[in-house]
Design a protein around this motif. Sequence first.
Motif, PDB file in Angstrom:
ATOM      1  N   THR A   1      51.494  70.912 -19.269  1.00 16.66           N
ATOM      2  CA  THR A   1      52.328  71.994 -18.749  1.00 16.66           C
ATOM      3  C   THR A   1      53.561  72.188 -19.627  1.00 16.66           C
TER       4      THR A   1
ATOM      5  N   VAL B   1      55.305  71.448 -10.224  1.00 17.97           N
ATOM      6  CA  VAL B   1      54.598  70.577 -11.163  1.00 17.97           C
ATOM      7  C   VAL B   1      55.615  69.868 -12.069  1.00 17.97           C
TER       8      VAL B   1
ATOM      9  N   ARG C   1      52.586  74.134 -22.611  1.00 14.98           N
ATOM     10  CA  ARG C   1      52.283  75.540 -22.274  1.00 14.98           C
ATOM     11  C   ARG C   1      53.556  76.347 -22.058  1.00 14.98           C
TER      12      ARG C   1
ATOM     13  N   TYR D   1      52.886  76.170 -10.768  1.00 15.65           N
ATOM     14  CA  TYR D   1      51.840  77.141 -11.089  1.00 15.65           C
ATOM     15  C   TYR D   1      51.729  78.149  -9.952  1.00 15.65           C
ATOM     16  N   GLN D   2      51.542  77.623  -8.747  1.00 17.67           N
ATOM     17  CA  GLN D   2      51.556  78.526  -7.591  1.00 17.67           C
ATOM     18  C   GLN D   2      52.738  78.120  -6.703  1.00 17.67           C
TER      19      GLN D   2
ATOM     20  N   TRP E   1      53.427  80.451 -19.597  1.00 17.45           N
ATOM     21  CA  TRP E   1      54.005  80.674 -18.277  1.00 17.45           C
ATOM     22  C   TRP E   1      55.523  80.721 -18.422  1.00 17.45           C
TER      23      TRP E   1
ATOM     24  N   SER F   1      47.701  60.850 -16.055  1.00 22.47           N
ATOM     25  CA  SER F   1      47.029  62.139 -15.994  1.00 22.47           C
ATOM     26  C   SER F   1      47.619  62.963 -14.846  1.00 22.47           C
ATOM     27  N   GLY F   2      47.880  64.228 -15.105  1.00 21.08           N
ATOM     28  CA  GLY F   2      48.433  65.100 -14.063  1.00 21.08           C
ATOM     29  C   GLY F   2      49.942  65.015 -13.963  1.00 21.08           C
ATOM     30  N   SER F   3      50.594  64.284 -14.887  1.00 25.32           N
ATOM     31  CA  SER F   3      52.057  64.131 -14.782  1.00 25.32           C
ATOM     32  C   SER F   3      52.796  65.347 -15.327  1.00 25.32           C
TER      33      SER F   3
HETATM   34  P1  ADP Z   1      48.680  66.338 -17.743  1.00 21.83           P
HETATM   35  O1  ADP Z   1      48.604  67.116 -19.005  1.00 21.83           O
HETATM   36  O2  ADP Z   1      49.787  65.359 -17.721  1.00 21.83           O
HETATM   37  O3  ADP Z   1      47.383  65.710 -17.360  1.00 21.83           O
HETATM   38  P2  ADP Z   1      48.984  68.897 -16.495  1.00 21.83           P
HETATM   39  O4  ADP Z   1      50.224  69.475 -17.058  1.00 21.83           O
HETATM   40  O5  ADP Z   1      47.691  69.374 -17.043  1.00 21.83           O
HETATM   41  O6  ADP Z   1      49.045  67.326 -16.551  1.00 21.83           O
HETATM   42  O7  ADP Z   1      48.954  69.160 -14.927  1.00 21.83           O
HETATM   43  C1  ADP Z   1      50.053  68.855 -14.088  1.00 21.83           C
HETATM   44  C2  ADP Z   1      49.713  69.331 -12.681  1.00 21.83           C
HETATM   45  O8  ADP Z   1      49.553  70.726 -12.665  1.00 21.83           O
HETATM   46  C3  ADP Z   1      48.405  68.753 -12.157  1.00 21.83           C
HETATM   47  O9  ADP Z   1      48.598  68.448 -10.804  1.00 21.83           O
HETATM   48  C4  ADP Z   1      47.421  69.854 -12.304  1.00 21.83           C
HETATM   49  O10 ADP Z   1      46.461  69.801 -11.292  1.00 21.83           O
HETATM   50  C5  ADP Z   1      48.291  71.089 -12.138  1.00 21.83           C
HETATM   51  N1  ADP Z   1      47.782  72.211 -12.937  1.00 21.83           N
HETATM   52  C6  ADP Z   1      47.511  72.204 -14.251  1.00 21.83           C
HETATM   53  N2  ADP Z   1      47.106  73.425 -14.661  1.00 21.83           N
HETATM   54  C7  ADP Z   1      47.119  74.217 -13.575  1.00 21.83           C
HETATM   55  C8  ADP Z   1      46.808  75.601 -13.341  1.00 21.83           C
HETATM   56  N3  ADP Z   1      46.413  76.408 -14.308  1.00 21.83           N
HETATM   57  N4  ADP Z   1      46.938  76.080 -12.093  1.00 21.83           N
HETATM   58  C9  ADP Z   1      47.359  75.265 -11.084  1.00 21.83           C
HETATM   59  N5  ADP Z   1      47.667  73.979 -11.238  1.00 21.83           N
HETATM   60  C10 ADP Z   1      47.551  73.441 -12.460  1.00 21.83           C
END
Ligand code: ADP
Length: 579
Positions: free
Chosen positions: A374, A348, A377, A343-344, A383, A368-370
């Motif tokens: 993303t 991820v 998306r 993301y930045q 993105w 969660s957070g895996s």
């Molecule tokens: P999951 O759906 O498996 O819970 P995500 O795809 O939502 O995981 O998030 C994966 C990682 O990306 C996490 O560490 C989350 O904090 C980070 N993250 C998710 N969305 C954003 C965003 N818009 N900007 C920055 N970091 C993000």
Amino acid sequence: MKRFVDNITGGNPRALLAPCLVSLCTGFCQIVPSLLVFAVFDTMYLAYARGEAMNMAKLWGICGLLVAWIAVEYAARARAHEKTAMVAYDLSAVGRVALAEHLRTLPLGFFGSRDPAALTTMLLGDYNNVETTVSFYVPQLVSAVILPIIVFFIMLLFSPQMALAMFLPLPVCFAIMWLSSGLQKKISGRHVKAREDSAGRLQEYLLGMRDIKSHNLGGERFEALREAFARLKRESLRMEIIVVPIVLIAIAALRSGLTLMLLVGTFLLVGGELSLPIFLLFLLLGMRVVEPLSVALVHYAELRYTALSAERIMAIRRERPLPGTGEAPRGGDIRFDRVSFAYQDTDVLHDVSFLAPAGSVTALVGPSGSGKSTVTRLIARFWEVRQGAIFFDGHDIKTCDPESILSRISMVFQDVYLFKDTIRNNIAVGRQGATDQDVEEAARKACCHDFIVALPQGYDTPVGEGGCTLSGGEKQRISIARALLKDAPVILLDEATASLDPENEISVQQGINALVANKTVLIIAHRLRTVRKADWIVVLDSGRVVEQGTHDGLLAEGGLYRHLWTLQQQAAGWSMRAA
Ligand code: ADP
């Protein structure tokens, strides 16, 4: 200068032509009464000096002209106002729509790095500033600069000494404004930042009211808001304290020209080198020049401020939309090929590869957070991937038009946004031109027809902000109805039943079953029992694919999936016990 004009006119400098011309005409109109007053005085003075009788016919004629000129001036001003207002409102209305439209084409990453309050301020506040700049500041400035030049040449014809005396301090005045423009820009920038911060804090305070109350954060959050407002007050005062004196000094320099001219005029008058009517003419013209120029100087300072607004707008208009013009395929499989993404700065997803075959259900599971959300998306091209590629029926999605990709995808996520509109229109967003019958059919399949008709106004019940409130399950069923209506070949589903009560869960599940039939489905599964029957399961951990296979195969492997499965089985047997 060119950049500034481009910025305020949204790249259409010709739009300024009409407001500037009418402002110039109005300026001329204002000079005419001075010339007529001069003519009256001149006629009287000549008669008096020669000892002749007054030419009353001429005097009455000029007075008649003076009266008639009031009407001409009124008509010119009214026309000018109408014309400039039309151009300004038109520019900002078209500009706002164009900007909103442009925002839609930008990747979501752009919004992640911006404060939504700053964008709202821009679409409303900044465009207001542009309106005022185009309709008022710039035309006034242009006429305040051109008219004095013309007046200067008229004055030169009568008395070069007085003309020079009048305009001598003008370069000093411009130099003051020019030299201080850097400082003005800096102070304006700080004020704009403080204004944006306050808007952001206020928005956060209002939107987060529920959490502020439930976590008793009132004092803390309010303190942040109070500090933001205090900063705005400080910056506003700084502008007044620093910028206003600069403008006042410039105006004083400008007015000193009038005094200088009077002194030179008196000197010439006493020496017999100047007649009294000409002296009066200079006085009248001098005031006509100083007055609008003083106003223009004040507006120049305002221009420095509004230039920032225009600059901010154009900076966003210059942001590049996602590339790709090709038509997305109408269906087919989705393949991730060594996709990495951040993301930045922090990665991820790392080297993610898997295939979601056409017409099958592929589940994404993992802690969660895996990176599960993303992955979805990136498929929707919210993105852009950093490395590797995503193929949609063999086409790299980077080469496809983002709009076209979105038209092939239906998304059902946990947080459903309802527009401030009727339920019917909220469902109809799924497909343009959907008939009432289509909407109802989709609603029936999504199991929402019954609760909708039970509402006071049925399908015409307003929802969203200020409208009727729906439960989480009901909102999800509306979003499923939308997706059904859209009938896209690919469905991205965030297992929406996770937080629902059993009754809603059954209805939502029925809706989903109707939705996913014969589609390529990617489902983010939070509860593994719901994906046991998925055709393929991709297990993610810290952004990497650690396993993939069928439910039975993964259980047999004994890896992360088996671990998560066991944990969830244990949790299912857990019950609340008294301490
Ligand atoms: P999951 O759906 O498996 O819970 P995500 O795809 O939502 O995981 O998030 C994966 C990682 O990306 C996490 O560490 C989350 O904090 C980070 N993250 C998710 N969305 C954003 C965003 N818009 N900007 C920055 N970091 C993000």
